[in-house]
Design a protein around this motif. Structure first.
Motif, PDB file in Angstrom:
ATOM      1  N   LEU A 112       0.864  -1.170   0.000  1.00 32.80           N
ATOM      2  CA  LEU A 112       0.000   0.000   0.000  1.00 32.80           C
ATOM      3  C   LEU A 112       0.905   1.225   0.000  1.00 32.80           C
ATOM      4  O   LEU A 112       1.709   1.389   0.939  1.00 32.80           O
ATOM      5  CB  LEU A 112      -0.911  -0.010   1.238  1.00 32.80           C
ATOM      6  CG  LEU A 112      -1.709   1.255   1.541  1.00 32.80           C
ATOM      7  CD1 LEU A 112      -2.659   1.596   0.401  1.00 32.80           C
ATOM      8  CD2 LEU A 112      -2.477   1.093   2.848  1.00 32.80           C
ATOM      9  N   TRP A 148      -6.581  -3.027   4.298  1.00 25.53           N
ATOM     10  CA  TRP A 148      -5.978  -2.170   3.273  1.00 25.53           C
ATOM     11  C   TRP A 148      -6.729  -0.843   3.202  1.00 25.53           C
ATOM     12  O   TRP A 148      -6.130   0.233   3.218  1.00 25.53           O
ATOM     13  CB  TRP A 148      -6.009  -2.898   1.930  1.00 25.53           C
ATOM     14  CG  TRP A 148      -5.224  -2.255   0.832  1.00 25.53           C
ATOM     15  CD1 TRP A 148      -3.926  -2.499   0.508  1.00 25.53           C
ATOM     16  CD2 TRP A 148      -5.692  -1.280  -0.101  1.00 25.53           C
ATOM     17  NE1 TRP A 148      -3.556  -1.730  -0.577  1.00 25.53           N
ATOM     18  CE2 TRP A 148      -4.633  -0.971  -0.976  1.00 25.53           C
ATOM     19  CE3 TRP A 148      -6.919  -0.632  -0.285  1.00 25.53           C
ATOM     20  CZ2 TRP A 148      -4.742  -0.048  -2.009  1.00 25.53           C
ATOM     21  CZ3 TRP A 148      -7.031   0.294  -1.323  1.00 25.53           C
ATOM     22  CH2 TRP A 148      -5.952   0.574  -2.166  1.00 25.53           C
ATOM     23  N   THR A 207       4.280  -2.479   4.648  1.00 22.82           N
ATOM     24  CA  THR A 207       3.647  -3.792   4.715  1.00 22.82           C
ATOM     25  C   THR A 207       4.539  -4.703   5.541  1.00 22.82           C
ATOM     26  O   THR A 207       5.743  -4.781   5.288  1.00 22.82           O
ATOM     27  CB  THR A 207       3.450  -4.364   3.300  1.00 22.82           C
ATOM     28  OG1 THR A 207       2.682  -3.425   2.542  1.00 22.82           O
ATOM     29  CG2 THR A 207       2.729  -5.698   3.350  1.00 22.82           C
ATOM     30  N   TRP A 223       0.720  -2.048   7.601  1.00 26.38           N
ATOM     31  CA  TRP A 223      -0.352  -2.915   7.133  1.00 26.38           C
ATOM     32  C   TRP A 223       0.127  -4.359   7.247  1.00 26.38           C
ATOM     33  O   TRP A 223       1.157  -4.733   6.703  1.00 26.38           O
ATOM     34  CB  TRP A 223      -0.717  -2.584   5.692  1.00 26.38           C
ATOM     35  CG  TRP A 223      -1.759  -3.477   5.100  1.00 26.38           C
ATOM     36  CD1 TRP A 223      -2.941  -3.865   5.674  1.00 26.38           C
ATOM     37  CD2 TRP A 223      -1.715  -4.094   3.818  1.00 26.38           C
ATOM     38  NE1 TRP A 223      -3.635  -4.690   4.814  1.00 26.38           N
ATOM     39  CE2 TRP A 223      -2.904  -4.844   3.661  1.00 26.38           C
ATOM     40  CE3 TRP A 223      -0.794  -4.081   2.781  1.00 26.38           C
ATOM     41  CZ2 TRP A 223      -3.185  -5.577   2.532  1.00 26.38           C
ATOM     42  CZ3 TRP A 223      -1.075  -4.821   1.634  1.00 26.38           C
ATOM     43  CH2 TRP A 223      -2.259  -5.547   1.511  1.00 26.38           C
TER      44      TRP A 223
END
Length: 168
Positions: free
Chosen positions: A33, A129, A38, A145
């Motif tokens: 993202l 997300w 991540t 995330w």
């Protein structure tokens, strides 16, 4: 093989011009993202061990139509210390829900937009997300995330704890 990987990435991405995933939330997610970090299970565990990250579960939870109370078919087991901000990962939130989400992030971060926030749900769930993307749009600078979510945590045989949903 490259074509298959590209096709999967295109399938997983929101449609062009779409800011958030608007449906089919249980589907393969992208590899990352923009603006967020991540993390895999080991990195998520390390973030929790540091103790300064706000851990945010955004798995949806149904409400009873008659009185609005939560209708939970089974207890939700989540990452240790997680706050369950139920239903905040949909692509289209009502103005009241957007305001509530922003207020919860402000409260949980102590008003510090540099405080690390880690969003998760379950494997192949766009809710985390969307919620992480929404936090970025609110100006939070350290957004993590964790796409494997509570499933990845459980697969790694890490402890889960019962959590109750929050919601407006």
């Amino acid at each position: 093989m490259k074509r298959l990987a590209l096709a999967l990435l295109l399938f997983a991405a929101p449609a062009r011009g779409e800011e958030y995933r608007m449906g089919d939330y249980r589907a393969p997610v992208p590899l990352g993202l923009d603006g967020a970090v991540t993390v895999d299970t080991d990195e998520a565990r390390d973030l929790l061990a540091r103790g300064d990250v706000v851990v945010l579960d955004v798995l949806p939870a149904p409400r009873r139509p008659s009185d609005g109370t939560w209708l939970l078919p089974r207890p939700r087991l989540s990452l240790p210390g997680a706050v369950w901000l139920a239903n905040t990962g949909y692509g289209d939130l009502s103005p009241a829900m957007r305001e509530w989400f922003a207020g919860q992030l402000a409260q949980l971060s102590g008003g510090d937009k540099a405080r690390p926030l880690m969003f998760f749900c379950v494997i192949d769930c766009w809710m985390s997300w969307n919620a992480a993307k929404r936090a970025l749009s609110l100006g939070y600078a350290r957004v993590y995330w964790y796409p494997d979510g509570s499933d990845g945590w459980e697969f790694a045989d890490l402890p889960l704890e019962r959590v109750e949903p929050r919601g407006p």
